[in-house]
Motif scaffolding. Structure first.
Motif, PDB file in Angstrom:
ATOM      1  N   THR A  96      15.514  19.583  13.994  1.00 33.92           N
ATOM      2  CA  THR A  96      15.941  18.535  14.915  1.00 33.92           C
ATOM      3  C   THR A  96      15.538  17.178  14.345  1.00 33.92           C
ATOM      4  O   THR A  96      14.774  17.092  13.387  1.00 33.92           O
ATOM      5  N   PHE A  97      16.040  16.122  14.977  1.00 32.40           N
ATOM      6  CA  PHE A  97      15.738  14.770  14.502  1.00 32.40           C
ATOM      7  C   PHE A  97      14.239  14.498  14.529  1.00 32.40           C
ATOM      8  O   PHE A  97      13.677  13.990  13.558  1.00 32.40           O
ATOM      9  N   LEU A  98      13.544  14.826  15.643  1.00 34.45           N
ATOM     10  CA  LEU A  98      12.105  14.577  15.716  1.00 34.45           C
ATOM     11  C   LEU A  98      11.324  15.448  14.730  1.00 34.45           C
ATOM     12  O   LEU A  98      10.338  14.997  14.160  1.00 34.45           O
ATOM     13  N   SER A  99      11.760  16.669  14.531  1.00 39.72           N
ATOM     14  CA  SER A  99      11.101  17.529  13.552  1.00 39.72           C
ATOM     15  C   SER A  99      11.356  17.033  12.132  1.00 39.72           C
ATOM     16  O   SER A  99      10.636  17.388  11.210  1.00 39.72           O
ATOM     17  N   PHE A 100      12.375  16.210  11.958  1.00 37.14           N
ATOM     18  CA  PHE A 100      12.662  15.583  10.675  1.00 37.14           C
ATOM     19  C   PHE A 100      11.758  14.372  10.462  1.00 37.14           C
ATOM     20  O   PHE A 100      11.267  14.138   9.368  1.00 37.14           O
ATOM     21  N   ILE A 101      11.500  13.610  11.542  1.00 32.78           N
ATOM     22  CA  ILE A 101      10.735  12.360  11.456  1.00 32.78           C
ATOM     23  C   ILE A 101       9.222  12.598  11.426  1.00 32.78           C
ATOM     24  O   ILE A 101       8.500  11.957  10.663  1.00 32.78           O
ATOM     25  N   ILE A 102       8.713  13.506  12.242  1.00 32.26           N
ATOM     26  CA  ILE A 102       7.260  13.699  12.372  1.00 32.26           C
ATOM     27  C   ILE A 102       6.588  14.052  11.036  1.00 32.26           C
ATOM     28  O   ILE A 102       5.583  13.452  10.693  1.00 32.26           O
ATOM     29  N   PRO A 103       7.136  14.979  10.241  1.00 38.01           N
ATOM     30  CA  PRO A 103       6.474  15.227   8.946  1.00 38.01           C
ATOM     31  C   PRO A 103       6.464  13.976   8.064  1.00 38.01           C
ATOM     32  O   PRO A 103       5.533  13.762   7.303  1.00 38.01           O
ATOM     33  N   TRP A 104       7.499  13.163   8.171  1.00 39.66           N
ATOM     34  CA  TRP A 104       7.556  11.922   7.391  1.00 39.66           C
ATOM     35  C   TRP A 104       6.370  11.036   7.736  1.00 39.66           C
ATOM     36  O   TRP A 104       5.737  10.458   6.872  1.00 39.66           O
ATOM     37  N   LEU A 105       6.054  10.934   9.026  1.00 35.41           N
ATOM     38  CA  LEU A 105       4.971  10.057   9.474  1.00 35.41           C
ATOM     39  C   LEU A 105       3.593  10.673   9.277  1.00 35.41           C
ATOM     40  O   LEU A 105       2.653   9.992   8.879  1.00 35.41           O
ATOM     41  N   VAL A 106       3.466  11.949   9.560  1.00 37.72           N
ATOM     42  CA  VAL A 106       2.155  12.592   9.587  1.00 37.72           C
ATOM     43  C   VAL A 106       1.740  13.147   8.228  1.00 37.72           C
ATOM     44  O   VAL A 106       0.592  13.008   7.823  1.00 37.72           O
ATOM     45  N   VAL A 107       2.660  13.748   7.513  1.00 37.27           N
ATOM     46  CA  VAL A 107       2.319  14.421   6.261  1.00 37.27           C
ATOM     47  C   VAL A 107       2.634  13.548   5.050  1.00 37.27           C
ATOM     48  O   VAL A 107       1.814  13.407   4.143  1.00 37.27           O
ATOM     49  N   ILE A 108       3.799  12.973   5.035  1.00 39.30           N
ATOM     50  CA  ILE A 108       4.273  12.327   3.821  1.00 39.30           C
ATOM     51  C   ILE A 108       3.664  10.950   3.590  1.00 39.30           C
ATOM     52  O   ILE A 108       3.407  10.570   2.455  1.00 39.30           O
ATOM     53  N   GLN A 109       3.393  10.192   4.626  1.00 44.75           N
ATOM     54  CA  GLN A 109       2.824   8.857   4.421  1.00 44.75           C
ATOM     55  C   GLN A 109       1.435   8.912   3.773  1.00 44.75           C
ATOM     56  O   GLN A 109       1.189   8.173   2.820  1.00 44.75           O
ATOM     57  N   PRO A 110       0.526   9.770   4.228  1.00 44.65           N
ATOM     58  CA  PRO A 110      -0.771   9.851   3.536  1.00 44.65           C
ATOM     59  C   PRO A 110      -0.649  10.309   2.080  1.00 44.65           C
ATOM     60  O   PRO A 110      -1.496  10.004   1.246  1.00 44.65           O
ATOM     61  N   TYR A 111       0.413  11.022   1.770  1.00 42.40           N
ATOM     62  CA  TYR A 111       0.672  11.522   0.420  1.00 42.40           C
ATOM     63  C   TYR A 111       0.803  10.367  -0.579  1.00 42.40           C
ATOM     64  O   TYR A 111       0.546  10.522  -1.752  1.00 42.40           O
ATOM     65  N   LYS A 112       1.200   9.204  -0.087  1.00 45.21           N
ATOM     66  CA  LYS A 112       1.408   8.036  -0.947  1.00 45.21           C
ATOM     67  C   LYS A 112       0.130   7.230  -1.173  1.00 45.21           C
ATOM     68  O   LYS A 112       0.123   6.278  -1.923  1.00 45.21           O
ATOM     69  N   ARG A 113      -0.934   7.612  -0.542  1.00 46.00           N
ATOM     70  CA  ARG A 113      -2.171   6.833  -0.595  1.00 46.00           C
ATOM     71  C   ARG A 113      -2.735   6.718  -2.008  1.00 46.00           C
ATOM     72  O   ARG A 113      -3.243   5.675  -2.381  1.00 46.00           O
ATOM     73  N   GLY A 114      -2.675   7.764  -2.797  1.00 54.64           N
ATOM     74  CA  GLY A 114      -3.201   7.713  -4.156  1.00 54.64           C
ATOM     75  C   GLY A 114      -2.517   6.646  -4.982  1.00 54.64           C
ATOM     76  O   GLY A 114      -3.166   5.874  -5.703  1.00 54.64           O
ATOM     77  N   ALA A 115      -1.196   6.572  -4.865  1.00 54.90           N
ATOM     78  CA  ALA A 115      -0.445   5.547  -5.594  1.00 54.90           C
ATOM     79  C   ALA A 115      -0.868   4.156  -5.140  1.00 54.90           C
ATOM     80  O   ALA A 115      -1.052   3.250  -5.960  1.00 54.90           O
ATOM     81  N   TYR A 116      -1.038   3.997  -3.840  1.00 57.49           N
ATOM     82  CA  TYR A 116      -1.459   2.697  -3.299  1.00 57.49           C
ATOM     83  C   TYR A 116      -2.845   2.309  -3.810  1.00 57.49           C
ATOM     84  O   TYR A 116      -3.068   1.169  -4.229  1.00 57.49           O
ATOM     85  N   LEU A 117      -3.793   3.256  -3.779  1.00 57.49           N
ATOM     86  CA  LEU A 117      -5.160   2.948  -4.217  1.00 57.49           C
ATOM     87  C   LEU A 117      -5.203   2.517  -5.680  1.00 57.49           C
ATOM     88  O   LEU A 117      -5.920   1.583  -6.042  1.00 57.49           O
ATOM     89  N   ILE A 118      -4.421   3.196  -6.511  1.00 58.15           N
ATOM     90  CA  ILE A 118      -4.413   2.837  -7.931  1.00 58.15           C
ATOM     91  C   ILE A 118      -3.691   1.508  -8.146  1.00 58.15           C
ATOM     92  O   ILE A 118      -4.203   0.606  -8.802  1.00 58.15           O
ATOM     93  N   ALA A 119      -2.491   1.360  -7.568  1.00 58.93           N
ATOM     94  CA  ALA A 119      -1.701   0.144  -7.797  1.00 58.93           C
ATOM     95  C   ALA A 119      -2.375  -1.096  -7.230  1.00 58.93           C
ATOM     96  O   ALA A 119      -2.312  -2.170  -7.832  1.00 58.93           O
ATOM     97  N   SER A 120      -3.053  -0.961  -6.102  1.00 58.18           N
ATOM     98  CA  SER A 120      -3.685  -2.125  -5.477  1.00 58.18           C
ATOM     99  C   SER A 120      -5.023  -2.483  -6.137  1.00 58.18           C
ATOM    100  O   SER A 120      -5.641  -3.470  -5.768  1.00 58.18           O
ATOM    101  N   GLY A 121      -5.461  -1.667  -7.077  1.00 54.27           N
ATOM    102  CA  GLY A 121      -6.702  -1.962  -7.796  1.00 54.27           C
ATOM    103  C   GLY A 121      -7.949  -1.449  -7.117  1.00 54.27           C
ATOM    104  O   GLY A 121      -9.062  -1.767  -7.534  1.00 54.27           O
ATOM    105  N   GLN A 122      -7.809  -0.630  -6.079  1.00 51.09           N
ATOM    106  CA  GLN A 122      -8.969  -0.094  -5.372  1.00 51.09           C
ATOM    107  C   GLN A 122      -9.533   1.155  -6.040  1.00 51.09           C
ATOM    108  O   GLN A 122     -10.576   1.650  -5.625  1.00 51.09           O
ATOM    109  N   ALA A 123      -8.847   1.670  -7.017  1.00 56.08           N
ATOM    110  CA  ALA A 123      -9.321   2.838  -7.770  1.00 56.08           C
ATOM    111  C   ALA A 123      -9.532   2.395  -9.219  1.00 56.08           C
ATOM    112  O   ALA A 123      -8.954   1.395  -9.656  1.00 56.08           O
ATOM    113  N   PRO A 124     -10.347   3.118  -9.981  1.00 51.05           N
ATOM    114  CA  PRO A 124     -10.571   2.743 -11.388  1.00 51.05           C
ATOM    115  C   PRO A 124      -9.249   2.604 -12.144  1.00 51.05           C
ATOM    116  O   PRO A 124      -8.340   3.413 -11.967  1.00 51.05           O
ATOM    117  N   GLN A 125      -9.157   1.597 -12.987  1.00 49.64           N
ATOM    118  CA  GLN A 125      -7.912   1.273 -13.679  1.00 49.64           C
ATOM    119  C   GLN A 125      -7.830   1.807 -15.100  1.00 49.64           C
ATOM    120  O   GLN A 125      -6.750   1.895 -15.658  1.00 49.64           O
TER     121      GLN A 125
END
Length: 190
Positions: A96-125
């Motif tokens: 369903t539409f909500l079952s399509f959106i919820i994983p995007w918000l709950v599971v997939i967004q935190p998945y991008k955190r590693g890229a953010y930490l490295i690109a923003s300079g918060q992780a060793p370069q």
């Protein structure tokens, strides 16, 4: 503590699995009309573009960023190639539409955190050569396990249904998950 004589240990787990299945596939409102593979492929296949976009935004072209782009970016593209070459039946299921959106918000967004930490300079370069070596070796072996096991499962089950007990499945019941854990471990170690 009083024990229920009619209780079967699997009932609790089965109830949880049924609830999770409903939440991840049939959450109202509406009919199931979107294959789950669309959001998985969009997300994973979009990672190289997202990571490179973060590199541009933060003006960060360090070794860590390029290596993360190479590892996580190629994984996303390999995943999409795998889905179009030998798709996993469980991702073909419509949601369903909500079952399509919820994983995007709950599971997939935190998945991008590693890229953010490295690109923003918060992780060793500038990871050490040893760290780079470990990351690349884990990643490559993980890709081989994941792709090999998923390919074996897809093509073997087309010929004959049943339990697979040779090839990758000879060593582990879940070699594709072992591969996924190796891949994600390489991202985390970086």
């Amino acid at each position: 503590m009083k024990v229920n004589p009619g209780f079967k240990p699997s009932e609790g787990m089965e109830s949880f699995i049924n609830w999770f299945d409903w939440l991840s596939h049939e959450l109202p409102p509406g009919p199931c009309f979107l294959p789950m593979r669309y959001y998985v492929n969009f997300h994973k296949g979009g990672m190289p573009f997202l990571i490179f976009g973060m590199m541009l935004y933060y003006d960060n072209f360090s070794l860590a960023c390029w290596l993360y782009l190479a590892l996580h970016g190629s994984y996303g593209l390999i995943w999409v190639l795998k889905d179009y070459t030998f798709p996993d039946a469980s991702f073909q299921r419509k949601v369903t539409f909500l079952s399509f959106i919820i994983p995007w918000l709950v599971v997939i967004q935190p998945y991008k955190r590693g890229a953010y930490l490295i690109a923003s300079g918060q992780a060793p370069q500038n990871p050490s050569p040893e760290r780079v070596c470990v990351c690349v070796m884990l990643y490559v072996h993980g890709i081989v396990f994941m792709m090999g096991a998923d390919g074996q499962k897809y093509f073997s089950l087309r010929v004959k249904k049943g339990l697979l007990n040779d090839g990758f499945m000879k060593w582990s019941r879940n070699p594709n998950y072992v591969g996924e854990m190796m891949i994600y471990s390489s991202f985390a170690i970086l």
